[in-house]
Design an enzyme around this catalytic site. Structure first.
Site, PDB file in Angstrom:
ATOM      1  CG  ASP A   1      33.899  40.691  35.882  1.00 45.06           C
ATOM      2  OD1 ASP A   1      33.496  41.648  36.348  1.00 45.06           O
ATOM      3  OD2 ASP A   1      33.294  39.851  35.259  1.00 45.06           O
TER       4      ASP A   1
ATOM      5  CG  HIS B   1      34.246  45.236  35.241  1.00 42.01           C
ATOM      6  ND1 HIS B   1      33.637  44.223  34.660  1.00 42.01           N
ATOM      7  CD2 HIS B   1      35.168  45.536  34.186  1.00 42.01           C
ATOM      8  CE1 HIS B   1      33.806  43.823  33.447  1.00 42.01           C
ATOM      9  NE2 HIS B   1      35.043  44.506  33.342  1.00 42.01           N
TER      10      HIS B   1
END
Ligand SMILES: *[C@@H]1O[C@H](CO)[C@@H](O)[C@H](O)[C@H]1NC(C)=O
Ligand SMILES: *[C@@H]1O[C@H](CO)[C@@H](O)[C@H](O)[C@H]1NC(C)=O
Ligand SMILES: *[C@@H]1O[C@H](CO)[C@@H](O)[C@H](O)[C@H]1NC(C)=O
Length: 394
Positions: A217, A240
């Site tokens: 993430d 991300h």
């Protein structure tokens, strides 16, 4: 002869001074408090007991987790305030979490360090393994614990720490003033859910530098109530990217300012420099710099998303002018390849984004036959310098 004697005296003096500085620190070895270090017996209580010793010392004191051993830790809470202003943790061994089926801690966090000022954690040689693979499959949608949570530990230093496979975020920083993280090595698979590298909220004066963060993430998520956050010389891999927000969820008022990301490399991340806000919120994200960024197969190299969490247009609230204000953002010195055509995405709210600077940007599509482009929504006000692709929409 005279010189030789002087030389010997000086050398003697130096070594005496050094060993003094060493012996001044009182070490509390967890093995002396009943730890097994065999990787199967729960050593949580032994570590907590040794910590009480550290925390009760008047002078410099340090917890010692020795090398060549594996410490199973089911749950751990190291609390302050401590008597000594000079507290340390030397992590030379390996700390491992139980599997999900043997979990006895809460679902929020595994290892918590709270209210300890002036703490230095030296993870030289040691590591922390969250055994996350036992959670990711079975508990994809449920709450998974963060591995290492710091709350209200002002003046924190963490160096040379390796972490891997956290069930949730690896390091959470909350309610802090002053923290320096360097030489942090995080290694979790790119498809592991919500395994943020750093999750920072309600904190100021936090620096993360010279680290490699492979996550599933956000490499770093900077949430509401943060100011003066620096990310320098990092490699973010998978995951991300470095994100501000999301801010303004459920009409909340949130603020972030003075975030400076410099000399960072993004490899195969789904975003590079991201700012995300929910429609309907209030507050601001301002005075943000992303500078000296190298991109390798990064989708959304530059993205401001003020429609975060909205799946269909009719979900946008009626009062469209309600939005977290995005202003004074500088993107300068980006170079590399984009894995998506929309390399620059300035998806601003109806009230617009202001004072956005883009300069010395050069991003081309990873597949040479495809063309990268820039997209704007609503007013994008600011200064556009040299950019590839061209930003003609601002
Ligand atoms: C946001 O509000 C919804 C309902 O209004 C609620 O179900 C949800 O838990 C809230 N989320 C947060 C993060 O507060
Ligand atoms: C970033 O990199 C540039 C070019 O290598 C260098 O001049 C500058 O000092 C670096 N800044 C930081 C904060 O590392
Ligand atoms: C934009 O920048 C100018 C000059 O630095 C400043 O005076 C103005 O207040 C800024 N506006 C916003 C909305 O940030």
């Amino acid at each position: 002869m005279q010189r030789l004697i002087t030389c010997i005296l000086i050398l003697g003096f130096i070594s005496a001074t050094f060993s003094n500085a060493e012996t001044q620190v009182k070490y509390f070895n967890v093995m002396d408090f009943g730890a097994h270090g065999d990787g199967t017996s729960d050593d949580s209580n032994a570590i907590a007991k040794a910590w009480q010793g550290v925390c009760g010392e008047e002078g410099p004191a340090s917890l010692l987790i020795p090398s060549r051993k594996i410490f199973l830790v089911k749950r751990l809470k190291l609390s302050g305030p401590c008597k000594t202003p000079n507290v340390g943790i030397k992590l030379k061994g390996k700390i491992v979490a139980p599997s999900m089926s043997k979990w006895v801690g809460d679902s929020f966090s595994w290892i918590q360090i709270l209210y300890v000022n002036g703490l230095t954690i030296d993870g030289d040689g040691g590591s922390i393994d969250g055994h996350g693979s036992t959670w990711w499959e079975k508990c994809r949608k449920c709450r998974r614990p963060k591995s290492l949570r710091f709350h209200a530990c002002n003046g924190l230093t963490v160096k040379s720490l390796s972490m891997r496979n956290s069930p949730g975020a690896h390091i959470s920083v909350n309610g802090m003033d002053g923290a320096l993280f360097s030489q942090i090595n995080i290694n979790s698979p790119p498809d592991s859910p919500n395994t943020d590298g750093f999750d920072i909220a309600a904190s100021k004066n936090v620096a993360i530098q010279d680290s490699t963060l492979a996550t599933g993430d956000d490499c770093i998520a900077i949430n509401g109530g943060c100011s003066n956050i620096k990310a320098t010389r990092l490699v973010c891999q998978g995951g991300h990217g470095i994100s501000i927000g999301s801010l303004g969820r459920n009409k909340s008022h949130e603020t972030v300012e003075e975030v400076h990301v410099r000399n960072c490399t993004f490899i195969g991340t789904t975003n590079g420099a991201r700012i995300k806000t929910w429609p309907g919120g209030s507050g601001y994200a301002r005075k943000i710099t992303y500078e000296g960024i190298i991109l390798k197969d990064v989708k959304n190299s530059i993205i401001i998303d003020q429609y975060y969490g909205i799946k269909t247009p009719n979900e946008v609230p009626n009062k469209v002018e309600d939005a977290v204000k995005v202003s004074e953002v500088i993107y300068r010195g980006f170079k590399g390849t984009s894995a998506s055509a929309k390399a620059i995405n300035l998806n601003c709210s109806p009230s617009g984004c202001f004072n956005i600077t883009l300069d010395q940007i050069y991003t081309v599509h990873s597949k040479s036959i495809k063309k990268a482009y820039a997209f704007c929504k609503n007013i994008v006000n600011g200064r556009i310098g040299y950019t590839v692709p061209k930003v003609s929409c601002a």
